[in-house]
Design an enzyme around this catalytic site. Structure first.
Site, PDB file in Angstrom:
ATOM      1  N   ARG A  92     -27.097 -16.584   3.900  1.00  0.00           N
ATOM      2  CA  ARG A  92     -26.419 -15.325   4.643  1.00  0.00           C
ATOM      3  C   ARG A  92     -25.320 -14.963   3.673  1.00  0.00           C
ATOM      4  O   ARG A  92     -25.024 -13.778   3.529  1.00  0.00           O
ATOM      5  CB  ARG A  92     -25.853 -15.911   5.951  1.00  0.00           C
ATOM      6  CG  ARG A  92     -25.470 -14.912   6.906  1.00  0.00           C
ATOM      7  CD  ARG A  92     -23.906 -14.217   6.486  1.00  0.00           C
ATOM      8  NE  ARG A  92     -23.014 -15.274   6.675  1.00  0.00           N
ATOM      9  CZ  ARG A  92     -22.016 -15.365   5.858  1.00  0.00           C
ATOM     10  NH1 ARG A  92     -21.582 -14.829   5.123  1.00  0.00           N
ATOM     11  NH2 ARG A  92     -21.337 -16.756   6.086  1.00  0.00           N
ATOM     12  N   GLY A 139      -5.089 -16.189  -3.685  1.00  0.00           N
ATOM     13  CA  GLY A 139      -6.131 -16.161  -2.740  1.00  0.00           C
ATOM     14  C   GLY A 139      -5.911 -15.273  -1.531  1.00  0.00           C
ATOM     15  O   GLY A 139      -6.123 -14.376  -1.473  1.00  0.00           O
ATOM     16  N   SER A 140      -5.056 -16.004  -0.626  1.00  0.00           N
ATOM     17  CA  SER A 140      -4.577 -15.232   0.705  1.00  0.00           C
ATOM     18  C   SER A 140      -3.743 -14.053   0.535  1.00  0.00           C
ATOM     19  O   SER A 140      -3.890 -13.042   1.273  1.00  0.00           O
ATOM     20  CB  SER A 140      -4.018 -16.224   1.590  1.00  0.00           C
ATOM     21  OG  SER A 140      -4.802 -17.392   1.925  1.00  0.00           O
ATOM     22  N   ARG A 245     -16.802  -9.441   6.947  1.00  0.00           N
ATOM     23  CA  ARG A 245     -16.100 -10.502   8.058  1.00  0.00           C
ATOM     24  C   ARG A 245     -17.058 -10.223   9.241  1.00  0.00           C
ATOM     25  O   ARG A 245     -16.977 -11.038  10.221  1.00  0.00           O
ATOM     26  CB  ARG A 245     -14.690 -10.155   8.076  1.00  0.00           C
ATOM     27  CG  ARG A 245     -13.770 -10.575   6.984  1.00  0.00           C
ATOM     28  CD  ARG A 245     -12.536 -10.056   7.120  1.00  0.00           C
ATOM     29  NE  ARG A 245     -11.626 -10.692   6.141  1.00  0.00           N
ATOM     30  CZ  ARG A 245     -10.431 -10.254   5.571  1.00  0.00           C
ATOM     31  NH1 ARG A 245      -9.786  -9.167   6.322  1.00  0.00           N
ATOM     32  NH2 ARG A 245      -9.962 -10.834   4.721  1.00  0.00           N
ATOM     33  N   LEU A 340     -26.588 -37.252  16.917  1.00  0.00           N
ATOM     34  CA  LEU A 340     -27.489 -37.581  16.032  1.00  0.00           C
ATOM     35  C   LEU A 340     -27.305 -39.208  15.447  1.00  0.00           C
ATOM     36  O   LEU A 340     -28.256 -39.661  14.713  1.00  0.00           O
ATOM     37  CB  LEU A 340     -27.620 -36.682  14.773  1.00  0.00           C
ATOM     38  CG  LEU A 340     -28.355 -35.260  15.217  1.00  0.00           C
ATOM     39  CD1 LEU A 340     -28.309 -34.558  13.849  1.00  0.00           C
ATOM     40  CD2 LEU A 340     -29.607 -35.401  15.681  1.00  0.00           C
ATOM     41  N   GLY A 341     -25.955 -39.508  15.789  1.00  0.00           N
ATOM     42  CA  GLY A 341     -25.720 -40.978  15.588  1.00  0.00           C
ATOM     43  C   GLY A 341     -25.677 -40.993  14.020  1.00  0.00           C
ATOM     44  O   GLY A 341     -25.473 -40.129  13.233  1.00  0.00           O
ATOM     45  N   GLY A 342     -26.307 -42.367  13.464  1.00  0.00           N
ATOM     46  CA  GLY A 342     -26.417 -42.467  11.891  1.00  0.00           C
ATOM     47  C   GLY A 342     -27.077 -41.310  11.544  1.00  0.00           C
ATOM     48  O   GLY A 342     -26.793 -40.994  10.202  1.00  0.00           O
ATOM     49  N   GLU A 365     -12.924 -14.828   3.017  1.00  0.00           N
ATOM     50  CA  GLU A 365     -12.870 -13.617   3.781  1.00  0.00           C
ATOM     51  C   GLU A 365     -11.764 -13.707   4.819  1.00  0.00           C
ATOM     52  O   GLU A 365     -11.835 -13.451   6.263  1.00  0.00           O
ATOM     53  CB  GLU A 365     -14.108 -13.492   4.539  1.00  0.00           C
ATOM     54  CG  GLU A 365     -15.492 -13.419   3.945  1.00  0.00           C
ATOM     55  CD  GLU A 365     -15.439 -12.232   3.084  1.00  0.00           C
ATOM     56  OE1 GLU A 365     -14.727 -10.963   3.251  1.00  0.00           O
ATOM     57  OE2 GLU A 365     -16.407 -11.945   2.277  1.00  0.00           O
TER      58      GLU A 365
END
Ligand code: FAD
Length: 389
Positions: A92, A139-140, A245, A340-342, A365
């Site tokens: 995506r 960055g931000s 976004r 799913l445990g282990g 984003e």
């Protein structure tokens, strides 16, 4: 039992065309991504061979009009993002970087010649684009960027560095945002320009089936026509980020849904204490909470999509979905992993891969914190991005 929670008849809110688009991308993900993604992730491979197929499906720049783009609605774009991210956030992300960032930058801010030159080939997947905003020390707060483009006769010379730039090492063009004497401007930089170097970032613990790079720009010379004429100031890259976004608000639901479906199916067949673990009330509570959150996230994303298609979507509304749906998705992926445990830590199952990917999604984003501050400023009228240190 259905792998897609359907507590609220969500499909009734979609048109036949929207359902058809959703189903075609879902079919592609089932056939072309799902069987291979665990291996690609393990080996840190972005499957470039899928690019022509994504183009063939009309997914590159799919929400843009003209120039060979599919001109699909915002809701259709969102549904496609959701289905792709059910496969993997990295796939995506490819579509987001190519369509919502690189192609959108040219579509929104480029000259007619730039649009004609690049967009049809990008829609066909023949040219890959990347979008260079973030820097090692910026960055931000992108206003602090130091990459600088200085005038050189009619042209430009760019020096600086970018970090975390998706697709840069396989891209033919980079949209590079740089300071100039007139403020921040955008440039279309061919990646074979002398002085342009893109180096994939490794090792990564998230988004392993995708590529992000460090870029250095050393005396990169560009003609005047490389500048995006309509891009002035930070508003220009922000307008592209808003497109991406919006898609993330939908996309993350796919990762959550795939995690839920994996946990549901596992819980129905895994026997402990002589009964399926789905029969335990604690497991059912987890599944119910996940299903409810997925339904809420879908309704939120669809509301945004309808607003976007009506031309009235406001940036703070995009922050609601980016923040809330990503937060919900990461919680769902982690909770699914517990069922799913282990086996949940094995690469054979998707939830922990999705959870690791979503760590990136909550960061790029606009981080959770930045979107919280966007909404805080909207609600109170007081921007809290800086204090008075
Ligand atoms: P910083 O800005 O240093 O933030 C660090 C922490 O401080 C965060 O928790 C942040 O929320 C917090 N913080 C910062 N400011 C404030 C504040 N005012 N109040 C409260 N908390 C604050 N960039 C591109 O340009 N192009 C791309 O294609 C691209 N792809 C990416 C793909 C991946 C997988 C990743 C991980 C990143 C990508 N990025 C890309 C970069 C991404 O957009 C940045 O990582 C993001 O904007 C955060 O910047 P930073 O990493 O420098 O963190």
């Amino acid at each position: 039992m259905t792998p897609v929670p359907d507590l609220l008849d969500f499909d009734e809110l979609l048109s036949a065309d929207e359902r058809a688009m959703r189903d075609s991308v879902r079919g592609f993900v089932d056939a072309r991504i799902r069987p291979h993604i665990a291996g690609w992730y393990d080996d840190a491979i972005f499957p470039t061979e899928l690019v022509p197929e994504l183009a063939e499906l009309g997914l590159l720049g799919m929400h843009l009009n003209g120039y060979g783009c599919a001109g699909r609605s915002a809701v259709e774009y969102g549904l496609a993002a959701m289905e792709l991210e059910a496969g993997d956030s990295g796939l995506r992300t490819f579509v987001s970087v190519q369509g919502s960032l690189a192609m959108s930058a040219i579509h929104k801010h480029g000259s007619e010649e730039q649009k004609q030159e690049w967009l049809p080939r990008m829609a066909r997947g023949e040219v890959i684009g990347c979008f260079g905003l973030t820097e090692p020390n910026s960055g931000s707060d992108p206003s602090s960027m130091t990459t600088f483009a200085r005038r050189d006769g009619d042209g430009w010379v760019i020096n600086g560095a970018k970090r975390w730039i998706g697709l840069a090492s396989i891209a033919q063009i980079a949209i590079i945002w740089a300071q100039t004497d007139d403020g921040i401007r955008g440039f279309i930089v061919p990646t074979d320009s002398e002085g342009f170097v893109a180096t994939p970032i490794a090792p990564k613990l998230s988004m392993r089936a995708s590529i992000q790079c460090d870029i250095t720009l050393t005396d990169v010379r560009l003609p005047a026509e490389a500048q995006l004429p309509e891009a002035r100031g930070l508003r220009a890259p922000f307008s592209c980020l808003n497109e991406a976004r919006y898609g993330i608000g939908w996309g993350v639901i796919g990762a959550a849904r795939d995690s839920y479906a994996t946990a549901l199916s596992y819980s129905l067949t895994r026997i402990q204490f002589n009964q399926p673990i789905a029969s335990f009330q604690l497991t059912q509570q987890k599944l119910v909470d996940m299903a409810i959150e997925i339904e809420k996230a879908q309704l939120l994303a669809l509301r945004l999509g309808r607003l976007k298609d009506a031309g009235s979507l406001a940036p703070h509304q995009i922050s609601v979905a980016k923040l809330s749906n990503t937060r919900a998705a990461i919680a769902i992926a982690r909770e699914a992993r517990t069922i799913l445990g282990g086996n949940g830590v094995s690469g054979d199952y998707s939830p922990l891969r999705h959870a690791a990917n979503l760590e990136s999604v909550r960061t790029y984003e606009g981080t959770d914190e930045i979107h919280t501050l966007v909404l805080g400023a909207h609600i109170t009228g007081i921007p809290a991005f800086r204090n008075t240190l």
